[in-house]
Design a protein around this motif. Structure first.
Motif, PDB file in Angstrom:
ATOM      1  N   GLY A  22       0.658  -1.269  -0.134  1.00 23.04           N
ATOM      2  CA  GLY A  22      -0.079   0.039  -0.152  1.00 23.04           C
ATOM      3  C   GLY A  22       0.745   1.211   0.323  1.00 23.04           C
ATOM      4  O   GLY A  22       2.148   1.262   0.258  1.00 23.04           O
ATOM      5  N   LEU A  23       0.361   2.387  -0.095  1.00 21.40           N
ATOM      6  CA  LEU A  23       0.796   3.421  -0.367  1.00 21.40           C
ATOM      7  C   LEU A  23       1.321   3.979   1.004  1.00 21.40           C
ATOM      8  O   LEU A  23       0.516   4.483   2.271  1.00 21.40           O
ATOM      9  N   GLY A  24       2.577   4.724   1.054  1.00 16.59           N
ATOM     10  CA  GLY A  24       3.087   4.955   2.528  1.00 16.59           C
ATOM     11  C   GLY A  24       3.479   3.985   3.549  1.00 16.59           C
ATOM     12  O   GLY A  24       3.115   3.697   4.345  1.00 16.59           O
ATOM     13  N   ASN A  25       3.461   3.272   2.861  1.00 19.17           N
ATOM     14  CA  ASN A  25       2.847   1.702   4.100  1.00 19.17           C
ATOM     15  C   ASN A  25       4.201   1.156   4.290  1.00 19.17           C
ATOM     16  O   ASN A  25       4.790  -0.199   4.656  1.00 19.17           O
ATOM     17  N   GLU A  26       5.575   1.811   3.516  1.00 17.32           N
ATOM     18  CA  GLU A  26       6.878   0.871   3.956  1.00 17.32           C
ATOM     19  C   GLU A  26       7.158   0.208   4.563  1.00 17.32           C
ATOM     20  O   GLU A  26       7.849  -0.182   5.266  1.00 17.32           O
ATOM     21  N   ARG A  86      -0.246   9.104  11.287  1.00 12.10           N
ATOM     22  CA  ARG A  86       0.574  10.200  12.369  1.00 12.10           C
ATOM     23  C   ARG A  86       1.349  10.899  11.391  1.00 12.10           C
ATOM     24  O   ARG A  86       2.532  10.212   9.449  1.00 12.10           O
ATOM     25  N   MET A  87       1.343  12.683  11.695  1.00  9.65           N
ATOM     26  CA  MET A  87       2.839  12.940  11.252  1.00  9.65           C
ATOM     27  C   MET A  87       3.957  12.547  11.688  1.00  9.65           C
ATOM     28  O   MET A  87       3.948  12.057  12.398  1.00  9.65           O
ATOM     29  N   PRO A  95      10.465   9.147   8.599  1.00  6.84           N
ATOM     30  CA  PRO A  95       9.730   8.289   7.880  1.00  6.84           C
ATOM     31  C   PRO A  95       9.607   7.188   8.654  1.00  6.84           C
ATOM     32  O   PRO A  95       9.715   6.197   8.273  1.00  6.84           O
ATOM     33  N   MET A  96      10.727   6.057   9.944  1.00  6.97           N
ATOM     34  CA  MET A  96      11.019   5.345  10.047  1.00  6.97           C
ATOM     35  C   MET A  96       9.548   5.736  11.284  1.00  6.97           C
ATOM     36  O   MET A  96       8.566   4.416  12.041  1.00  6.97           O
ATOM     37  N   TRP A 122       3.833  18.689   7.473  1.00  9.29           N
ATOM     38  CA  TRP A 122       2.173  18.957   6.444  1.00  9.29           C
ATOM     39  C   TRP A 122       1.498  17.658   5.858  1.00  9.29           C
ATOM     40  O   TRP A 122       0.878  18.554   5.514  1.00  9.29           O
ATOM     41  N   GLY A 123       1.703  16.976   6.248  1.00 10.33           N
ATOM     42  CA  GLY A 123       0.545  15.795   6.121  1.00 10.33           C
ATOM     43  C   GLY A 123       0.982  15.152   4.907  1.00 10.33           C
ATOM     44  O   GLY A 123       0.155  14.885   4.291  1.00 10.33           O
ATOM     45  N   ARG A 124       2.421  15.615   3.846  1.00  7.47           N
ATOM     46  CA  ARG A 124       2.890  15.015   3.080  1.00  7.47           C
ATOM     47  C   ARG A 124       3.622  13.806   3.353  1.00  7.47           C
ATOM     48  O   ARG A 124       4.151  13.568   4.134  1.00  7.47           O
ATOM     49  N   VAL A 125       2.582  12.276   2.616  1.00  8.60           N
ATOM     50  CA  VAL A 125       3.289  11.630   2.284  1.00  8.60           C
ATOM     51  C   VAL A 125       5.237  11.236   2.305  1.00  8.60           C
ATOM     52  O   VAL A 125       4.920  11.349   1.283  1.00  8.60           O
TER      53      VAL A 125
END
Ligand SMILES: Cc1cc2nc3c(=O)[nH]c(=O)nc-3n(C[C@H](O)[C@H](O)[C@H](O)COP(=O)(O)OP(=O)(O)OC[C@H]3O[C@@H](n4cnc5c(N)ncnc54)[C@H](O)[C@@H]3O)c2cc1C
Lengths: 547, 141
Positions: free
Chosen positions: A311-315, A490-491, A495-496, A503-506
């Protein structure tokens, strides 16, 4: 034919509605997709048994009962299929305005410490408690913007525990009722400070709309005078009136699309036309997921591709985790005097004294008297345990005491548990064939300890106010998502440990944003919507600048 | 209306509703439309409960006949009350194929819904229950 926009926004609720308004006014070409309908007060009606507050048989603000299940995993690991109106579903609303046309409209700013929970209290074992990547001062101007552009009534002077604010409220506070004077008396005896509850309600005509008529149908219903303020009557119409924003209702977004290199290009959504399901795609420079904490997580997790297999943003397996909401400990009390004048909204006095600084407790919460109750809700939830449920004695009790009780309660700061989460139920699909959300886990046990502490404060306040009887049980461990659901994307700066940046940017995408309660690192000891709104105003300004 | 219930089931229903919320200077559950509310429920949201209701209403009557030699509807109110209380506790004199407390709690819940919810559902005629408790009528559109 696939249309192209500057921005596609998925979900026309609190966060998405503000994004649409601000970006359209900034001259951006916006597509606003909403899975639900646009509904008027008349269409939503006043069904006491089918509304967003009391739903034994259904809802008035979606999603539709049939074809929109979720899977709930219980403590024993068993999976249950739940319908939207059933408790385990953790529903908010699905319509233009999202939760904001049916909410109670309490309009709280979080406090300074709410953004620094980990550094203030330390991180309990097995909790994902963390600091926000931004502080209160950074959000304060946008709280103010939300208060003035959507419309909040309150009293700036009265709150001894307020966060620093530059400007007062645009509207005077909602009028007090007998509960206010009764509870004020009790608080004074204890040396506690109280203040009126800030509300997204017009106490006088504001921004071209009329004042509240005090009908007492705020929570779970639409407002007859249109004097309750949400995105459906502020930022969304503002955006639409520019001509730059196209709103498509009944548009269930299936996935965020990416190209072969994994870059976000737009979305695919499904519509029902003449009984058939039609799949449409749209392209944009920027995609904003604002579907609410559970559905945004579902959308990102369902957006799998060769480049993004989870899924996106789910690394880092973070999307959907730390699902949280609020526990609501409270007590009922019986008084000799009349405590209700029969007018709405009813909620009129609060204390923010215990949101922080409670020895040995992580965080805390706000306490307020409850909204005016529907009689059937009162019967279901507010009778003392020894009052018979039926017969002459029950009728007499209802008659004598409906107007002589007070219910004190309030949201408790949730200590997040990463194992309380949204996943995808690959084996269960909705009416469009899209895999549904699967919810599992409970809050962290520390939340229950904080809730127990607040329960005791509620009891203390009630007794000090002169209640002749006090009843209501203590809190126990469970899932707290519900209408205040938050925290699933969450913001953060790292990234870990976070899904989006400040800013809410994935992370790892330059054109995919989240703008809803999913962003909340923690959910404060206050109702969350003003924070959702403030974050959206702040992020919209940033996106507008970059586009 | 289609016959959802037999005449004797309807008599039990009426009598039970009027003990669950008896009349005083405000109407009892039956007069207020509680029967209509329940009949509507049986054709809509609570359709699946119709077999339970049929069995339950018959079983209440059988309880009355066994205990007092009279139909439930013909008993003195005090005896009707005692019988309902027994069912709530699960104390029965006859064999029930369904749960007695389960049925009586469902019946109580439906009766109260009909009485206190909005009149659009068939019960709460003239919103009398709202006047009785003092539920806000101000500012209504
Ligand atoms: C009865 C009630 C009372 C409340 N009272 C208060 C209160 O007093 N104070 C307070 O602070 N908060 C209150 N809340 C909570 C508040 O409404 C929420 O915090 C807020 O709406 C969350 O905003 P959001 O942007 O995260 O999501 P939402 O407002 O829920 O918006 C999400 C939108 O996205 C749409 N959507 C979801 N999935 C898709 C998809 N795949 N495609 C297209 N569209 C999609 C949904 O239909 C919905 O309209 C209340 C809520 C309810 C229901």
């Amino acid at each position: 034919m696939t249309k192209t926009y500057d921005v596609i926004i998925v979900g026309a609720g609190a966060g998405g509605g503000i994004m649409a308004g601000v970006l359209a006014e900034a001259g951006k070409h916006v597509l606003l997709l909403e899975r639900g309908p646009k509904l008027s007060f008349v269409e939503m009606g006043r069904d006491h048994l089918r509304n967003q507050r009391h739903s034994p048989y259904g809802h008035n603000a979606g999603p539709e009962e049939n074809g929109n299940p979720r899977v709930l995993v219980d403590a024993q690991g068993r999976e249950h299929l739940v319908k939207p109106h059933e408790g385990g579903y953790q529903n908010n609303a699905a319509m233009v305005g999202g939760g904001t046309q049916v909410y109670g409209a309490q309009a709280w700013r979080f406090r300074e410490q709410d953004f620094r929970m980990a550094s203030t209290y330390g991180v309990p074992e097995h909790s994902s408690l963390a600091d926000w990547p931004l502080d209160y001062a950074e959000l304060a101007p946008y709280y103010e913007q939300a208060e003035w552009e959507i419309g909040v009534a309150g009293d700036d002077e009265a709150n001894a525990y307020k966060s620093v604010r530059v400007k007062g409220f645009p509207l005077p506070p909602i009028p007090g009722n007998p509960s206010r004077s009764v509870l004020q008396r009790g608080a004074e005896k204890l040396g506690w400070k109280t203040h009126p509850v800030p509300m997204l309600i017009n106490t006088k005509p504001y921004l071209g709309r009329p004042a509240c008529v005090q009908c007492s149908y705020c929570v779970g219903f639409s407002c007859p005078s249109n004097g309750k303020n949400g995105t459906q009557n502020t930022l969304i119409p503002r955006g639409l009136s520019t001509g730059n924003c196209e709103l498509i209702t009944h548009a269930m977004t299936e996935r965020v699309d990416v190209d072969e290199r994994g870059n976000v290009t737009g979305v695919t959504y499904l519509k029902e036309q003449e009984g058939a399901i039609v799949r449409e795609s749209a392209r944009a420079k920027v995609v904003i997921a604002s579907s609410g904490a559970i559905e945004t997580a579902r959308l990102l997790l369902n957006s799998r591709s060769a480049m993004h297999q989870n899924g996106l943003g789910n690394e880092h397996d973070l999307v959907g985790r730390s699902l949280q909401g609020h526990f609501y400990p409270g007590v009922n009390g019986l008084f000799e005097e009349i405590t209700h004048d029969g007018l709405g909204p009813g909620v009129s006095i609060a204390t923010s004294q215990f949101n922080h600084g409670n020895a040995g407790i992580i965080g805390g919460g706000m306490l307020a008297n409850e909204f005016t109750k529907l009689p059937i809700i009162f019967w279901r939830g507010s009778l003392p345990p020894d009052v018979p449920r039926w017969g002459a004695a029950n009728k007499r009790w209802m008659r004598e005491n409906f107007g002589r009780t007070i219910h004190i309660m309030g949201p408790v700061q949730d200590i997040p548990n990463p194992e309380c989460r949204v996943q995808i139920a690959l084996n269960v699909q909705d009416r469009f064939g899209i895999p549904v959300a699967k919810l599992s886990g409970t809050t962290h046990p520390e939340t229950v300890r904080t809730a127990q502490f607040m329960y005791e404060r509620a009891r203390e306040w009630m007794e000090s106010s002169g209640a002749t009887r006090v009843w209501g049980g203590p809190p126990s461990l469970g899932m707290s998502a519900g209408q205040h659901q938050a925290g699933t994307c969450r913001m953060g700066d790292d990234p870990m440990s976070s899904v989006t940046d400040r800013w809410g940017r994935v992370h790892a995408h330059d054109n995919l944003y989240v703008a809803d309660a999913s962003l909340h690192v923690t959910n404060g000891g206050f109702n969350p919507v003003l924070t959702v709104m403030a974050l959206a105003f702040r992020s919209a300004k940033n996106i507008a600048k970059q586009l | 209306m289609d016959k959802l219930f037999t005449e004797s089931q309807m008599r039990v229903l009426q009598a039970a509703l009027d003990r669950i919320i008896p009349a005083d200077d405000y109407p009892g559950a039956w007069e207020s439309g509680g029967g209509d509310y329940i009949l509507r429920q049986m054709e809509s949201d609570s359709k699946s409960l119709l077999p339970l209701y049929r069995l339950g209403l018959d079983a209440i009557d059988a309880e009355a006949v066994t205990a007092y030699g009279q139909h439930f509807a013909d008993l003195y109110p005090a005896r009707q009350d005692a019988l309902i209380s027994n069912l709530e506790r699960g104390t029965t004199g006859t064999h029930w194929v369904i749960s007695a407390p389960g049925f009586i709690n469902t019946l109580i819940s439906h009766t109260v819904e009909g009485y206190y919810a909005d009149a659009g559902q068939g019960g709460n005629h003239d919103e009398k229950s709202w006047k009785m408790v003092g539920f806000n009528q101000a500012g209504r559109p």
